[in-house]
Scaffold this motif. Sequence first.
Motif, PDB file in Angstrom:
ATOM      1  N   LYS A  89       0.839  -1.209   0.000  1.00 45.81           N
ATOM      2  CA  LYS A  89       0.000   0.000   0.000  1.00 45.81           C
ATOM      3  C   LYS A  89       0.870   1.253   0.000  1.00 45.81           C
ATOM      4  O   LYS A  89       0.644   2.188  -0.785  1.00 45.81           O
ATOM      5  CB  LYS A  89      -0.915  -0.014   1.224  1.00 45.81           C
ATOM      6  CG  LYS A  89      -1.669   1.277   1.460  1.00 45.81           C
ATOM      7  CD  LYS A  89      -2.391   1.254   2.800  1.00 45.81           C
ATOM      8  CE  LYS A  89      -2.889   2.642   3.163  1.00 45.81           C
ATOM      9  NZ  LYS A  89      -3.428   2.697   4.499  1.00 45.81           N
ATOM     10  N   THR A  96       9.259   2.278  -7.374  1.00 46.19           N
ATOM     11  CA  THR A  96       9.050   1.126  -8.251  1.00 46.19           C
ATOM     12  C   THR A  96      10.028   0.000  -7.929  1.00 46.19           C
ATOM     13  O   THR A  96      11.090   0.225  -7.342  1.00 46.19           O
ATOM     14  CB  THR A  96       9.215   1.543  -9.723  1.00 46.19           C
ATOM     15  OG1 THR A  96      10.526   2.087  -9.909  1.00 46.19           O
ATOM     16  CG2 THR A  96       8.165   2.585 -10.117  1.00 46.19           C
ATOM     17  N   ARG A 105       4.080   1.393  -0.819  1.00 40.12           N
ATOM     18  CA  ARG A 105       4.906   1.425  -2.038  1.00 40.12           C
ATOM     19  C   ARG A 105       4.134   2.109  -3.159  1.00 40.12           C
ATOM     20  O   ARG A 105       4.648   2.987  -3.855  1.00 40.12           O
ATOM     21  CB  ARG A 105       5.327   0.022  -2.476  1.00 40.12           C
ATOM     22  CG  ARG A 105       6.142   0.026  -3.789  1.00 40.12           C
ATOM     23  CD  ARG A 105       6.473  -1.375  -4.274  1.00 40.12           C
ATOM     24  NE  ARG A 105       7.491  -2.014  -3.488  1.00 40.12           N
ATOM     25  CZ  ARG A 105       8.813  -1.827  -3.641  1.00 40.12           C
ATOM     26  NH1 ARG A 105       9.271  -0.973  -4.530  1.00 40.12           N
ATOM     27  NH2 ARG A 105       9.663  -2.486  -2.896  1.00 40.12           N
ATOM     28  N   LYS A 106       2.868   1.704  -3.322  1.00 36.54           N
ATOM     29  CA  LYS A 106       2.046   2.277  -4.386  1.00 36.54           C
ATOM     30  C   LYS A 106       1.858   3.782  -4.181  1.00 36.54           C
ATOM     31  O   LYS A 106       1.999   4.565  -5.125  1.00 36.54           O
ATOM     32  CB  LYS A 106       0.690   1.567  -4.423  1.00 36.54           C
ATOM     33  CG  LYS A 106      -0.178   1.993  -5.569  1.00 36.54           C
ATOM     34  CD  LYS A 106      -1.446   1.160  -5.628  1.00 36.54           C
ATOM     35  CE  LYS A 106      -2.280   1.572  -6.829  1.00 36.54           C
ATOM     36  NZ  LYS A 106      -3.500   0.789  -6.941  1.00 36.54           N
TER      37      LYS A 106
END
Length: 150
Positions: free
Chosen positions: A34, A42, A36-37
């Motif tokens: 969650k 990336t 990371r997004k």
Amino acid sequence: MPFAFEISNSYGFVLAAATSAFFVNVLHMARTGKFRKASGVTYPNAYASHEQASKDPNAYKFNCAQRAHNNYTENLLPAVGSLLIAGLNFPVAAAALGASWSFGRVVYLYGYTSDAGPKGRTFGAYFAGLADIALKFMAAYTSYLVITSN
């Protein structure tokens, strides 16, 4: 000389506590994903750079979540191993401590990824840490009993 274990029916609680640790890992993965997004970091980058984390609160939270998850995986094998060994002699106590360890690790995760950042992990770290050290001593004692039994 052969040695036989008689496993108590209560050992099922030990297995349930060990299984809870696997679900805590899934929670870590979901929470890290969650963040990371939200951060835009990336793959294959494991962390946001220092510059990115200092400018973007989402990147900073991602780093906190990633570190919490890494710390969890670093501690998972020793904790579950101690639980399974200690449970041979102390099934109910070991299961309770194993469940406490899992709960403490969830508190650690949510504290670390809160607005408090790394300072937020303290209560969960102590809670899980006490359960962990008790399991290790119980595992050592169980090992001693197996070694010295006739």
